[in-house]
Design a protein around this motif. Structure first.
Motif, mmCIF file in Angstrom:
data_model
loop_
_atom_site.group_PDB
_atom_site.id
_atom_site.type_symbol
_atom_site.label_atom_id
_atom_site.label_comp_id
_atom_site.label_asym_id
_atom_site.label_seq_id
_atom_site.Cartn_x
_atom_site.Cartn_y
_atom_site.Cartn_z
ATOM 1 N N MET A 145 0.805 -1.221 0.000
ATOM 2 C CA MET A 145 0.000 0.000 0.000
ATOM 3 C C MET A 145 0.840 1.274 0.000
ATOM 4 S SD MET A 145 -3.163 -0.656 -0.293
ATOM 5 C CE MET A 145 -3.836 0.941 0.173
ATOM 6 N N GLN A 149 -2.516 2.302 -3.192
ATOM 7 C CA GLN A 149 -3.544 1.408 -3.730
ATOM 8 C C GLN A 149 -3.042 -0.024 -3.768
ATOM 9 O OE1 GLN A 149 -4.387 2.083 -7.947
ATOM 10 N NE2 GLN A 149 -2.484 3.239 -8.134
ATOM 11 N N HIS A 151 -2.962 -3.220 -5.907
ATOM 12 C CA HIS A 151 -3.160 -3.711 -7.268
ATOM 13 C C HIS A 151 -3.648 -5.157 -7.242
ATOM 14 C CE1 HIS A 151 -1.173 -0.150 -8.913
ATOM 15 N NE2 HIS A 151 -0.270 -0.293 -7.964
ATOM 16 N N VAL A 180 -6.130 -1.155 3.766
ATOM 17 C CA VAL A 180 -6.797 -0.823 2.503
ATOM 18 C C VAL A 180 -8.108 -0.092 2.732
ATOM 19 C CG1 VAL A 180 -7.625 -1.745 0.294
ATOM 20 C CG2 VAL A 180 -5.758 -2.893 1.495
#
Length: 258
Positions: A145, A149, A151, A180
């Motif tokens: 992270m 983001q 992936h 997240v």
């Protein structure tokens, strides 16, 4: 004697074998060992089981990160910068340890071994200790992270690590929520605090206090280090203990207000 001095001086990589033994040997041989003044016998004398586990944990972490950085097909400068930032600011690695970490990262990145091979090896070494597996998963999430983001390729690797570590679904989801964001829009209020302490939302004050004492003891940095967590990763234990303390305070405050 630190675990790093031990593996440099004692040739521990060659003695361990397996994926991590090969990575240790290659990393030490590439550039980290050249300037280190440690006699050949120094690492073999008094190299404890805890130091061996510390060396394996640390090597495993940066080996898996090397593969994780390739999840989108390439390793970019931003990811290298993020790794260095985490190593410097979160783990506070000194110059020599950082050099070793980057050597491990680069050796793993160019190795034909897939991420899953390193995850399985770590699971075989530490799978019986879910605290250690939880710490490793926390580190992997933090690195994944670093660019803000998660992936799809990274998440696939993290899920394979969860299986290899035999980590419970609830622990994985809790870490995912933490790093997240919660995937469930209905999860509100105190639910995350009950989850952090491992108790149900119907738990009374006595059950909450008992769970808190158990969790706080489990994640005390001194106890964790004794189990083989490298000193450089103790900050993760401190962060977890802070999270447990915060959850306990939130639940106690809520009970007083009820």
């Amino acid at each position: 004697m630190s675990w790093l001095s031990g593996i440099i001086g004692g040739g521990i990589g060659a003695m361990l074998g397996g994926p991590f033994g090969a990575i240790i040997g290659a990393a030490i041989g590439s550039n980290i060992g050249g300037g280190q003044k440690v006699s050949a016998g120094a690492g073999r004398v008094g190299f404890s089981e805890a130091q061996r586990r510390q060396a394996l944990f640390f090597t495993a972490a940066f080996s898996m990160v090397g593969k994780l950085a390739q999840a989108d097909g390439r390793v970019c400068e931003d990811e290298i910068d993020a790794l260095k930032r985490i190593s410097r600011d979160a783990l506070r690695l000194d110059g020599q340890t950082l050099s070793y970490a980057l050597s491990v990262f680069n050796q793993a990145k160019s190795s034909p071994e897939p991420f899953e091979a390193y995850a399985r090896e770590f699971g075989s070494l530490f799978g019986q200790d879910q605290q250690m597996c939880s710490f490793m998963m926390s580190f992997l999430f933090e690195v994944a992270m670093a660019d803000g983001q998660l992936h799809p390729g990274e998440e696939q690797m993290l899920l394979s690590a969860k299986e290899a570590f035999r980590l419970h679904d609830s622990i994985y989801q809790s870490l995912r929520d933490r790093f997240v964001g919660s995937a469930s829009p209905t999860r509100v209020g105190l639910a995350k605090h009950f989850e952090a302490l491992g108790v149900s939302e119907e738990a009374d004050v006595a059950a909450i206090k008992k769970a808190y004492r158990k969790k706080a003891s489990e994640f005390h940095p001194d106890k964790i280090e004794g189990k083989g967590l490298p000193p450089e990763f103790i900050k993760l234990a401190n962060d977890k203990l802070a999270e447990i303390n915060a959850s306990y305070e939130a639940l106690m405050t809520a009970h007083k207000a009820a």
